[in-house]
Design a protein around this motif. Structure first.
Motif, PDB file in Angstrom:
ATOM      1  N   THR A   1      26.370  50.978  31.040  1.00 39.59           N
ATOM      2  CA  THR A   1      27.350  51.551  30.301  1.00 39.59           C
ATOM      3  C   THR A   1      27.355  52.821  31.122  1.00 39.59           C
ATOM      4  O   THR A   1      27.884  53.807  30.680  1.00 39.59           O
ATOM      5  N   ASN A   2      26.773  53.021  32.518  1.00 40.30           N
ATOM      6  CA  ASN A   2      26.944  54.352  33.189  1.00 40.30           C
ATOM      7  C   ASN A   2      28.176  54.235  33.762  1.00 40.30           C
ATOM      8  O   ASN A   2      28.890  53.459  34.426  1.00 40.30           O
ATOM      9  N   PRO A   3      29.141  55.426  33.320  1.00 43.01           N
ATOM     10  CA  PRO A   3      30.515  55.556  33.620  1.00 43.01           C
ATOM     11  C   PRO A   3      30.883  55.643  35.088  1.00 43.01           C
ATOM     12  O   PRO A   3      31.775  54.944  35.412  1.00 43.01           O
ATOM     13  N   MET A   4      29.739  56.311  35.934  1.00 44.93           N
ATOM     14  CA  MET A   4      30.217  56.188  37.366  1.00 44.93           C
ATOM     15  C   MET A   4      30.055  54.821  37.960  1.00 44.93           C
ATOM     16  O   MET A   4      30.861  54.473  38.985  1.00 44.93           O
ATOM     17  N   VAL A   5      29.009  54.067  37.524  1.00 45.04           N
ATOM     18  CA  VAL A   5      28.825  52.695  38.017  1.00 45.04           C
ATOM     19  C   VAL A   5      29.897  51.822  37.616  1.00 45.04           C
ATOM     20  O   VAL A   5      30.588  51.075  38.651  1.00 45.04           O
ATOM     21  N   LEU A   6      30.574  51.974  36.263  1.00 44.33           N
ATOM     22  CA  LEU A   6      31.663  51.291  35.909  1.00 44.33           C
ATOM     23  C   LEU A   6      33.018  51.709  36.793  1.00 44.33           C
ATOM     24  O   LEU A   6      33.611  50.651  36.932  1.00 44.33           O
ATOM     25  N   LEU A   7      33.100  52.841  36.827  1.00 38.45           N
ATOM     26  CA  LEU A   7      34.270  53.341  37.679  1.00 38.45           C
ATOM     27  C   LEU A   7      34.039  52.748  39.029  1.00 38.45           C
ATOM     28  O   LEU A   7      35.288  52.582  39.838  1.00 38.45           O
TER      29      LEU A   7
ATOM     30  N   ASP B   1      31.128  52.481  26.305  1.00 33.90           N
ATOM     31  CA  ASP B   1      31.230  51.490  25.649  1.00 33.90           C
ATOM     32  C   ASP B   1      32.642  50.383  26.007  1.00 33.90           C
ATOM     33  O   ASP B   1      32.709  49.199  26.398  1.00 33.90           O
ATOM     34  N   ALA B   2      33.516  51.253  25.672  1.00 34.56           N
ATOM     35  CA  ALA B   2      35.001  50.954  26.159  1.00 34.56           C
ATOM     36  C   ALA B   2      35.277  50.711  27.679  1.00 34.56           C
ATOM     37  O   ALA B   2      35.920  49.836  28.061  1.00 34.56           O
ATOM     38  N   LEU B   3      34.705  51.757  28.412  1.00 32.74           N
ATOM     39  CA  LEU B   3      34.592  51.616  29.920  1.00 32.74           C
ATOM     40  C   LEU B   3      34.204  50.240  30.481  1.00 32.74           C
ATOM     41  O   LEU B   3      34.468  49.875  31.375  1.00 32.74           O
ATOM     42  N   ARG B   4      32.901  49.829  29.763  1.00 30.24           N
ATOM     43  CA  ARG B   4      32.414  48.530  30.069  1.00 30.24           C
ATOM     44  C   ARG B   4      33.241  47.402  30.100  1.00 30.24           C
ATOM     45  O   ARG B   4      33.511  46.554  30.832  1.00 30.24           O
ATOM     46  N   LEU B   5      33.997  47.435  28.889  1.00 31.03           N
ATOM     47  CA  LEU B   5      34.893  46.155  28.796  1.00 31.03           C
ATOM     48  C   LEU B   5      36.089  46.402  29.651  1.00 31.03           C
ATOM     49  O   LEU B   5      36.629  45.404  30.179  1.00 31.03           O
ATOM     50  N   ALA B   6      36.589  47.601  29.872  1.00 36.06           N
ATOM     51  CA  ALA B   6      37.722  47.947  30.812  1.00 36.06           C
ATOM     52  C   ALA B   6      37.333  47.290  32.306  1.00 36.06           C
ATOM     53  O   ALA B   6      37.936  46.898  32.996  1.00 36.06           O
ATOM     54  N   ALA B   7      35.812  47.688  32.606  1.00 30.48           N
ATOM     55  CA  ALA B   7      35.508  46.874  34.108  1.00 30.48           C
ATOM     56  C   ALA B   7      35.482  45.687  34.079  1.00 30.48           C
ATOM     57  O   ALA B   7      35.714  45.039  35.107  1.00 30.48           O
ATOM     58  N   ILE B   8      35.080  45.028  32.950  1.00 33.64           N
ATOM     59  CA  ILE B   8      35.125  43.579  32.911  1.00 33.64           C
ATOM     60  C   ILE B   8      36.474  43.015  33.012  1.00 33.64           C
ATOM     61  O   ILE B   8      36.639  41.988  33.821  1.00 33.64           O
ATOM     62  N   LEU B   9      37.520  43.490  32.226  1.00 27.55           N
ATOM     63  CA  LEU B   9      38.872  43.081  32.327  1.00 27.55           C
ATOM     64  C   LEU B   9      39.330  43.513  33.787  1.00 27.55           C
ATOM     65  O   LEU B   9      40.080  42.501  34.375  1.00 27.55           O
ATOM     66  N   ALA B  10      38.802  44.454  34.522  1.00 29.04           N
ATOM     67  CA  ALA B  10      39.264  44.672  35.655  1.00 29.04           C
ATOM     68  C   ALA B  10      38.932  43.448  36.918  1.00 29.04           C
ATOM     69  O   ALA B  10      39.360  43.076  37.762  1.00 29.04           O
ATOM     70  N   CYS B  11      37.509  43.262  36.532  1.00 22.97           N
ATOM     71  CA  CYS B  11      37.162  41.880  37.370  1.00 22.97           C
ATOM     72  C   CYS B  11      37.725  40.812  37.300  1.00 22.97           C
ATOM     73  O   CYS B  11      38.018  40.155  38.275  1.00 22.97           O
ATOM     74  N   ILE B  12      38.074  40.376  36.038  1.00 20.62           N
ATOM     75  CA  ILE B  12      38.811  39.274  35.777  1.00 20.62           C
ATOM     76  C   ILE B  12      40.268  39.181  36.423  1.00 20.62           C
ATOM     77  O   ILE B  12      40.825  38.488  36.971  1.00 20.62           O
ATOM     78  N   GLY B  13      40.754  40.373  36.397  1.00 25.52           N
ATOM     79  CA  GLY B  13      42.077  40.421  36.933  1.00 25.52           C
ATOM     80  C   GLY B  13      42.097  40.601  38.331  1.00 25.52           C
ATOM     81  O   GLY B  13      43.127  39.950  38.957  1.00 25.52           O
ATOM     82  N   ALA B  14      41.035  41.027  38.967  1.00 23.04           N
ATOM     83  CA  ALA B  14      40.905  40.930  40.471  1.00 23.04           C
ATOM     84  C   ALA B  14      40.699  39.465  40.868  1.00 23.04           C
ATOM     85  O   ALA B  14      41.456  39.138  41.808  1.00 23.04           O
ATOM     86  N   ALA B  15      39.931  38.725  40.191  1.00 20.20           N
ATOM     87  CA  ALA B  15      39.724  37.234  40.737  1.00 20.20           C
ATOM     88  C   ALA B  15      41.140  36.682  40.192  1.00 20.20           C
ATOM     89  O   ALA B  15      41.639  35.789  41.277  1.00 20.20           O
ATOM     90  N   ASN B  16      41.807  37.080  39.376  1.00 18.45           N
ATOM     91  CA  ASN B  16      43.108  36.236  39.050  1.00 18.45           C
ATOM     92  C   ASN B  16      44.412  36.880  40.294  1.00 18.45           C
ATOM     93  O   ASN B  16      45.108  35.975  40.633  1.00 18.45           O
ATOM     94  N   ALA B  17      44.053  37.925  40.670  1.00 22.27           N
ATOM     95  CA  ALA B  17      45.025  38.383  41.650  1.00 22.27           C
ATOM     96  C   ALA B  17      44.639  37.882  43.239  1.00 22.27           C
ATOM     97  O   ALA B  17      45.497  37.509  43.965  1.00 22.27           O
ATOM     98  N   LEU B  18      43.339  37.543  43.394  1.00 22.99           N
ATOM     99  CA  LEU B  18      42.961  37.137  44.730  1.00 22.99           C
ATOM    100  C   LEU B  18      43.019  35.756  44.730  1.00 22.99           C
ATOM    101  O   LEU B  18      43.316  34.975  45.894  1.00 22.99           O
ATOM    102  N   ALA B  19      42.845  34.861  43.901  1.00 24.77           N
ATOM    103  CA  ALA B  19      43.066  33.390  43.573  1.00 24.77           C
ATOM    104  C   ALA B  19      43.911  32.964  42.542  1.00 24.77           C
ATOM    105  O   ALA B  19      43.392  33.147  41.422  1.00 24.77           O
TER     106      ALA B  19
END
Length: 358
Positions: free
Chosen positions: A28-34, A119-137
């Motif tokens: 939940t570290n905001p710097m790591v999530l960003l 806590d919300a930023l953690r969910l936002a980072a997970i969504l970004a990871c899924i969106g990146a995979a969707n954009a790349l493949a």
């Protein structure tokens, strides 16, 4: 097409994205999530196929909306965190005794807002990871590599993902046509007038797609024995339960990750056996399969590094991985930052899509 101009295997990108999502779920570290969100944006900007749509920004916007919604709920309803730094106080609405565990209004502390933000930023980072995979493949490319047992389910999912953006395009076209005719209303009544032509166009496309798929043999039946069906079904249920229990053990830091990894491995093996039994009854041929080279292997490793490091860090309680909501900035664990930066390396060594070379 040279080796540097081909599209990378879609499974490699999805495994890379899942590794980053695992890392985001353990901190939940905001710097790591960003930083994780920044890595996703960097890799997508460098290695996305320009001929395909880019859904990453939509996922980022949804993540930002999740963060804002969580903060608003915390201001109005609270989250059980009683901080010492009170920012402001809202008028409190009294509730009956049976709802005493809830509150509407009252004191809003900095600590409670920081907890909600982390806590919300953690969910936002997970969504970004899924969106990146969707954009790349694209999921459509990934469909070719699904086992024969899941091919029909995968086809339905890909058709849904393909037609969902088309509904928005149809809605915009119908609204523009109505505006040209002088009908530029808003509200529920206008939405009802838009729904009929949009659904009619979607129904016509569905019929055309069904006829096209039937002419290509998608409606054929696969002959199976009752014993084979029962064996595959039992293995699928056991494997699914094992995968869910393993993922819960890995992703939930409150229960630790001791049993999570073994359960996940057992579940994947059992589920794989179920898929193998089903695929043996339904052979399929492949056409122009994407090669799996050292770049794909290295991409998966780059995604697994932050996931593995963050799983170990959260299990051992490294300082700054799950920081307390305090007024001062949380400590930044250097090793986790290095691990996340490793996931950015595919932006340089993976093959660049051909249309991006110009």
């Amino acid at each position: 097409m040279s080796a540097r101009e081909r599209l990378q295997h879609p499974a490699a990108w999805w495994l890379w994205g899942l590794g980053l999502a695992t890392a985001a779920s353990r901190t939940t570290n905001p710097m790591v999530l960003l930083l994780i969100i920044g890595v996703c944006i960097l890799v997508v900007s460098e290695r996305r196929d320009p001929s395909a749509p880019n859904p990453l920004m939509a996922f980022v916007v949804i993540g930002a909306m999740v963060v804002m919604f969580r903060l608003v709920l915390t201001v109005i309803l609270g989250n059980g965190i009683r901080g010492e730094t009170v920012l402001f106080t809202l008028p409190r609405i009294p509730l009956p005794e049976w709802a005493s565990f809830l509150r509407i209004g009252g004191r809003v502390s900095l600590e409670s807002l920081l907890y909600a933000l982390y806590d919300a930023l953690r969910l936002a980072a997970i969504l970004a990871c899924i969106g990146a995979a969707n954009a790349l493949a694209s999921p459509r490319r990934l469909l070719r590599y699904l086992p024969a047992t899941l091919y029909d389910v995968g086809t339905a999912i890909v058709v849904g993902l393909t037609f969902a953006p088309q509904l928005l395009s149809d809605a915009r076209a119908v609204r523009s046509a109505r505006a040209l005719r002088g009908h530029d209303g808003r509200g529920i009544r206008e939405l009802a007038r838009l729904a009929v032509p949009v659904l009619e166009a979607a129904f016509a496309r569905s019929l055309g797609l069904a006829a096209s798929m039937e002419s290509r043999g998608y409606g054929r039946a696969v002959r199976t024995t009752p014993r084979g069906r029962r064996t595959a079904s039992v293995l699928a249920v056991i494997g699914t339960l094992g995968v869910l229990a393993g993922l819960y053990g890995l992703l939930d830091s409150s229960v630790g990750g001791v049993l999570g990894l073994p359960l996940l491995v057992i579940g994947v093996v059992v589920a794989g056996a179920s898929l193998a039994i089903g695929a043996s009854r339904d052979g399929r041929s492949g056409h122009r399969r994407d090669p799996w080279t050292w770049t794909e292997t290295l991409t998966v490793i780059c995604g697994a590094v932050p996931g593995g490091v963050l799983v170990v860090a959260s299990a051992q309680g490294w300082t700054g991985v799950v920081p307390l909501p305090r007024a001062e900035p949380p400590p930044l664990p250097v090793l986790t930052v290095v691990a996340v930066l490793v996931a950015a390396l595919p932006a340089w060594f993976t093959p660049r899509p051909r249309r991006a070379l110009a």
